[in-house]
Design a protein around this motif. Structure first.
Motif, PDB file in Angstrom:
ATOM      1  N   THR A   2       0.839  -1.187   0.000  1.00 58.48           N
ATOM      2  CA  THR A   2       0.000   0.000   0.000  1.00 58.48           C
ATOM      3  C   THR A   2       0.877   1.242   0.000  1.00 58.48           C
ATOM      4  O   THR A   2       1.998   1.230   0.513  1.00 58.48           O
ATOM      5  CB  THR A   2      -0.916   0.020   1.236  1.00 58.48           C
ATOM      6  OG1 THR A   2      -0.118  -0.033   2.411  1.00 58.48           O
ATOM      7  CG2 THR A   2      -1.873  -1.153   1.202  1.00 58.48           C
ATOM      8  N   THR A   3       0.371   2.319  -0.581  1.00 61.23           N
ATOM      9  CA  THR A   3       1.106   3.570  -0.604  1.00 61.23           C
ATOM     10  C   THR A   3       0.679   4.410   0.586  1.00 61.23           C
ATOM     11  O   THR A   3      -0.224   4.052   1.332  1.00 61.23           O
ATOM     12  CB  THR A   3       0.825   4.326  -1.916  1.00 61.23           C
ATOM     13  OG1 THR A   3      -0.573   4.628  -1.984  1.00 61.23           O
ATOM     14  CG2 THR A   3       1.205   3.474  -3.120  1.00 61.23           C
ATOM     15  N   SER A   6      -4.485   6.641   0.331  1.00 66.99           N
ATOM     16  CA  SER A   6      -5.494   5.598   0.129  1.00 66.99           C
ATOM     17  C   SER A   6      -5.916   5.507  -1.329  1.00 66.99           C
ATOM     18  O   SER A   6      -6.623   4.586  -1.723  1.00 66.99           O
ATOM     19  CB  SER A   6      -6.718   5.884   1.002  1.00 66.99           C
ATOM     20  OG  SER A   6      -7.295   7.142   0.656  1.00 66.99           O
ATOM     21  N   VAL A   7      -5.476   6.454  -2.148  1.00 61.84           N
ATOM     22  CA  VAL A   7      -5.831   6.486  -3.563  1.00 61.84           C
ATOM     23  C   VAL A   7      -4.827   5.650  -4.350  1.00 61.84           C
ATOM     24  O   VAL A   7      -3.611   5.789  -4.179  1.00 61.84           O
ATOM     25  CB  VAL A   7      -5.834   7.944  -4.086  1.00 61.84           C
ATOM     26  CG1 VAL A   7      -6.186   7.974  -5.568  1.00 61.84           C
ATOM     27  CG2 VAL A   7      -6.813   8.791  -3.285  1.00 61.84           C
ATOM     28  N   LYS A   8      -5.336   4.761  -5.203  1.00 60.80           N
ATOM     29  CA  LYS A   8      -4.463   3.919  -6.010  1.00 60.80           C
ATOM     30  C   LYS A   8      -3.638   4.787  -6.975  1.00 60.80           C
ATOM     31  O   LYS A   8      -4.191   5.651  -7.647  1.00 60.80           O
ATOM     32  CB  LYS A   8      -5.288   2.909  -6.812  1.00 60.80           C
ATOM     33  CG  LYS A   8      -4.434   1.906  -7.607  1.00 60.80           C
ATOM     34  CD  LYS A   8      -5.276   1.012  -8.493  1.00 60.80           C
ATOM     35  CE  LYS A   8      -6.141   0.064  -7.689  1.00 60.80           C
ATOM     36  NZ  LYS A   8      -6.845  -0.898  -8.586  1.00 60.80           N
ATOM     37  N   ILE A  32       3.832  -2.433  -5.852  1.00 59.44           N
ATOM     38  CA  ILE A  32       2.880  -1.328  -5.722  1.00 59.44           C
ATOM     39  C   ILE A  32       1.733  -1.571  -6.700  1.00 59.44           C
ATOM     40  O   ILE A  32       1.955  -1.724  -7.905  1.00 59.44           O
ATOM     41  CB  ILE A  32       3.559   0.023  -6.012  1.00 59.44           C
ATOM     42  CG1 ILE A  32       4.658   0.299  -4.970  1.00 59.44           C
ATOM     43  CG2 ILE A  32       2.532   1.157  -6.022  1.00 59.44           C
ATOM     44  CD1 ILE A  32       5.507   1.519  -5.284  1.00 59.44           C
ATOM     45  N   ILE A  33       0.532  -1.630  -6.184  1.00 61.83           N
ATOM     46  CA  ILE A  33      -0.649  -1.822  -7.027  1.00 61.83           C
ATOM     47  C   ILE A  33      -1.033  -0.475  -7.630  1.00 61.83           C
ATOM     48  O   ILE A  33      -1.204   0.510  -6.916  1.00 61.83           O
ATOM     49  CB  ILE A  33      -1.808  -2.402  -6.205  1.00 61.83           C
ATOM     50  CG1 ILE A  33      -1.411  -3.765  -5.632  1.00 61.83           C
ATOM     51  CG2 ILE A  33      -3.074  -2.526  -7.063  1.00 61.83           C
ATOM     52  CD1 ILE A  33      -2.405  -4.319  -4.632  1.00 61.83           C
ATOM     53  N   TYR A  34      -1.163  -0.439  -8.945  1.00 64.65           N
ATOM     54  CA  TYR A  34      -1.421   0.822  -9.636  1.00 64.65           C
ATOM     55  C   TYR A  34      -2.388   0.610 -10.799  1.00 64.65           C
ATOM     56  O   TYR A  34      -2.646  -0.521 -11.215  1.00 64.65           O
ATOM     57  CB  TYR A  34      -0.114   1.436 -10.150  1.00 64.65           C
ATOM     58  CG  TYR A  34       0.630   0.578 -11.152  1.00 64.65           C
ATOM     59  CD1 TYR A  34       0.539   0.805 -12.518  1.00 64.65           C
ATOM     60  CD2 TYR A  34       1.438  -0.491 -10.724  1.00 64.65           C
ATOM     61  CE1 TYR A  34       1.224   0.016 -13.434  1.00 64.65           C
ATOM     62  CE2 TYR A  34       2.116  -1.289 -11.625  1.00 64.65           C
ATOM     63  CZ  TYR A  34       2.012  -1.028 -12.985  1.00 64.65           C
ATOM     64  OH  TYR A  34       2.680  -1.830 -13.892  1.00 64.65           O
ATOM     65  N   GLU A  35      -2.884   1.708 -11.292  1.00 62.66           N
ATOM     66  CA  GLU A  35      -3.829   1.700 -12.416  1.00 62.66           C
ATOM     67  C   GLU A  35      -3.145   2.306 -13.638  1.00 62.66           C
ATOM     68  O   GLU A  35      -2.437   3.312 -13.525  1.00 62.66           O
ATOM     69  CB  GLU A  35      -5.060   2.515 -12.047  1.00 62.66           C
ATOM     70  CG  GLU A  35      -6.084   2.685 -13.149  1.00 62.66           C
ATOM     71  CD  GLU A  35      -7.228   3.595 -12.732  1.00 62.66           C
ATOM     72  OE1 GLU A  35      -7.818   4.235 -13.629  1.00 62.66           O
ATOM     73  OE2 GLU A  35      -7.499   3.691 -11.512  1.00 62.66           O
ATOM     74  N   ILE A  65       1.079   9.583  -7.530  1.00 57.38           N
ATOM     75  CA  ILE A  65       1.268   8.717  -6.374  1.00 57.38           C
ATOM     76  C   ILE A  65       1.519   9.574  -5.139  1.00 57.38           C
ATOM     77  O   ILE A  65       2.178  10.619  -5.218  1.00 57.38           O
ATOM     78  CB  ILE A  65       2.447   7.742  -6.616  1.00 57.38           C
ATOM     79  CG1 ILE A  65       2.514   6.673  -5.520  1.00 57.38           C
ATOM     80  CG2 ILE A  65       3.771   8.466  -6.770  1.00 57.38           C
ATOM     81  CD1 ILE A  65       3.496   5.532  -5.825  1.00 57.38           C
TER      82      ILE A  65
END
Length: 218
Positions: A2-3, A6-8, A32-35, A65
């Motif tokens: 997680t960063t 809270s926003v991806k 790191i989970i990202y869009e 990010i």
């Protein structure tokens, strides 16, 4: 992972872009989970007024990010390495860190800009293949020489580094331009190892949401 927000994270990316590809690898290595927000360079989407509100220079990647907007692939990777500590992409020892940065710069400053879509358009359709093949091979010759001093399993010793994040996208384009890498045994040996690692597989252009269906899938 997680960063701090809270926003991806969002990565503005084009599937074939070397700069985007580097950052995708680094994000994957850091778990790191990202869009992905695709930007089609061929259609000129990076030049629109809307996109220039995000990056006035009209370039990719842009990584949103931690409430920050980051541009330029190498500083993005260094930021990620400073904030998200594991795994380290810049070696701890100063000389090895120099070696990793050196190889990264040979690629990011000395090869990749010369194969950019905007440059190849200026070179012209009749000469672009000759141009791209010459400068990619010339640059990879220098990388191979640098690896004689620095390499172990990977570009710098036995730890994956920012240099590996830069090497693999460049080799994708070398393959696209059908460059013979027979005389680059260190490069191809490292490539073979990195191709087996999930973070690199998932970052590959053919695995991206904007990759056309008619592209060969890995």
């Amino acid at each position: 992972m997680t960063t701090s927000s809270s926003v991806k994270p969002i990565l503005y990316s084009y599937f074939r872009s070397s700069c985007s590809h580097r950052v995708r690898i680094a994000l994957n290595l850091k778990n790191i989970i990202y869009e992905i927000q695709p930007i089609d360079l061929i259609k000129g989407e990076a030049s629109t007024d809307e996109y220039k509100q995000i990056n006035p220079k009209g370039e990719i990647p842009v990584l949103i990010i931690d409430g920050k907007k980051l541009t330029q692939s190498l500083p993005i990777i260094e930021y990620l390495d400073e904030i998200y500590k594991v795994p380290k992409l810049l070696p701890e020892k100063p000389y090895q860190r120099y070696q990793a940065r050196r190889i990264s710069e040979i690629i990011a400053s000395g090869i990749q800009p010369l194969q950019n879509i905007s440059v190849l358009k200026r070179v012209g359709k009749d000469k672009k293949a000759e141009w791209a093949r010459y400068y990619i091979k010339f640059g990879l010759d220098a990388v191979e020489k640098a690896l004689e001093e620095s390499s172990g399993q990977y570009c710098v010793g036995n730890q994956i580094s920012i240099a590996d994040c830069c090497l693999m996208p460049q080799l994708y384009h070398a393959r696209q331009w059908k460059i013979n890498l027979t005389n680059h045994p260190l490069i191809t040996s490292i490539e073979e190892k990195l191709n087996k690692i999930d973070a690199f597989k998932l970052a590959h252009p053919n695995q991206q949401p904007d990759c056309p269906d008619n592209e060969n899938k890995i």
